[in-house]
Design a protein around this motif. Structure first.
Motif, PDB file in Angstrom:
ATOM      1  N   TYR A 188      -7.703   1.835  -0.476  1.00 12.37           N
ATOM      2  CA  TYR A 188      -7.113   0.728  -1.209  1.00 12.37           C
ATOM      3  C   TYR A 188      -7.942  -0.509  -0.908  1.00 12.37           C
ATOM      4  O   TYR A 188      -8.415  -0.680   0.223  1.00 12.37           O
ATOM      5  N   ARG A 246      -2.264   0.541  -8.843  1.00  8.87           N
ATOM      6  CA  ARG A 246      -1.029   1.258  -8.600  1.00  8.87           C
ATOM      7  C   ARG A 246       0.159   0.468  -9.134  1.00  8.87           C
ATOM      8  O   ARG A 246       0.025  -0.659  -9.614  1.00  8.87           O
ATOM      9  N   ASN A 248     -10.906   6.547  -5.502  1.00 11.60           N
ATOM     10  CA  ASN A 248     -11.057   7.845  -4.847  1.00 11.60           C
ATOM     11  C   ASN A 248     -12.121   8.662  -5.574  1.00 11.60           C
ATOM     12  O   ASN A 248     -11.987   8.962  -6.750  1.00 11.60           O
ATOM     13  N   LYS A 258      -7.542   0.695   4.293  1.00 13.45           N
ATOM     14  CA  LYS A 258      -7.331  -0.532   3.526  1.00 13.45           C
ATOM     15  C   LYS A 258      -8.538  -1.440   3.705  1.00 13.45           C
ATOM     16  O   LYS A 258      -9.021  -1.626   4.824  1.00 13.45           O
ATOM     17  N   TYR A 298      -6.946   1.010  -6.130  1.00 14.55           N
ATOM     18  CA  TYR A 298      -7.144   2.251  -5.381  1.00 14.55           C
ATOM     19  C   TYR A 298      -8.332   2.982  -5.985  1.00 14.55           C
ATOM     20  O   TYR A 298      -8.455   3.072  -7.212  1.00 14.55           O
ATOM     21  N   TYR A 329       0.831  -1.187   0.000  1.00 10.15           N
ATOM     22  CA  TYR A 329       0.000   0.000   0.000  1.00 10.15           C
ATOM     23  C   TYR A 329       0.871   1.243   0.000  1.00 10.15           C
ATOM     24  O   TYR A 329       1.999   1.236   0.505  1.00 10.15           O
TER      25      TYR A 329
END
Length: 300
Positions: A278, A226, A271, A9, A269, A2
């Motif tokens: 995550y 990521r 947002n 998480k 991830y 992470y």
């Protein structure tokens, strides 16, 4: 695996992770059960203190941008009760005299604002309001992507499990990928495509989604794998080959492209608005190692 050891998480293998994933990516946000699940499992006090920690840094940086001494604000109730800070762009303002005999045009400017619920907010009240506001963020996301609430999902966390199902539409037709073997290119493609950053049409969809969610148009929206996931994306190429014949389009899949990596990289991830986390997708991604082609997002 992470980015931040103290970040939020979520683990899909857990019951809590299952409920959060289903609420954000699959279920109708208008349902009261969805509201309650998110309030209990995501918008809770544990996560609130993580956000509060991060927001204190953002508040200080924002005040510093105004070129004023942050210390003169820190002791005020308005500062400590702040829920959000930002700018409102004021454009096209005029001063009109009687019967428009004279119109004076004012220059555009930015107005710094501070949003709060009240001067003595209670944590539960704040979380209730954040939860309600964020339901609208999910509605906007679902409306833009066309989430299919009637899709019948396979067994939980099984080899056939997927992230979400989208109704076939012009939007899903735009979710296509070029053939890129390089792992960095693969990651960049899926991030920019699902993050609505690839081309003017997608960027326009992003603006509409943020507007629907009552979020500023410069808000961050990310739907990313990521860097840590590049190992698996190097072994599996993104496959939307059916998009050339749209009536047969299946969706977005991982198609085997080499020898699978021995490491388990499955972190995503996400947002949007107050959602920032995550999530370990476990078999939704990991099961791709055992099959030639693994469905990730289905077009129904």
């Amino acid at each position: 695996m992470y980015k931040d050891n103290e970040s939020i998480k979520i683990d899909y293998k857990s019951q809590e992770g299952k409920l959060i994933l289903e609420s954000i990516f699959r279920k109708d946000p208008e349902n009261n059960l969805t509201r309650n699940i998110l309030r209990e499992n995501y918008f809770n006090e544990k996560n609130f203190y993580l956000w509060k920690r991060d927001y204190e840094i953002l508040k200080e940086n924002f005040i510093k941008e105004l070129k004023v001494d942050v210390n003169q604000f820190k002791s005020t109730m308005e500062y400590n009760s702040s829920f959000s800070m930002g700018y409102v762009n004021m454009t096209g303002l005029t001063i009109n005299f009687t019967e428009d005999s004279y119109i004076h045009y004012l220059p555009d400017f930015k107005l710094a604002i501070n949003y709060m619920i009240n001067l003595s907010p209670k944590t539960d009240e704040m979380l209730d309001d954040i939860n309600e506001f964020s339901i609208n963020s999910i509605k906007a996301f679902h409306h833009t992507f066309g989430v299919d609430y009637n899709y019948k999902y396979s067994e939980y966390n099984s080899e056939e499990d997927i992230l979400m199902a989208l109704k076939k539409s012009d939007f899903t037709k735009s979710l296509s990928f070029d053939t890129i073997e390089d792992n960095s290119g693969q990651t960049a493609q899926i991030n920019s495509t699902l993050g609505l950053r690839r081309g003017n049409k997608q960027k326009n969809n992003k603006s509409k989604m943020l507007n629907f969610a009552n979020l500023p148009l410069n808000s961050i929206y990310q739907f990313d794998f990521r860097n840590v996931t590049r190992a698996i994306l190097n072994d599996y190429r993104l496959n939307t080959e059916y998009n050339s014949y749209y009536e047969n389009s299946k969706g977005i899949t991982f198609k085997k492209n080499g020898n699978p990596s021995s490491q388990n990289y499955q972190i995503m991830y996400w947002n949007l608005g107050y959602f920032n986390f995550y999530i370990d997708l476990d078999q939704i991604i990991v099961a791709a190692r055992d099959v030639d082609e693994k469905e990730f997002i289905v077009f129904s």
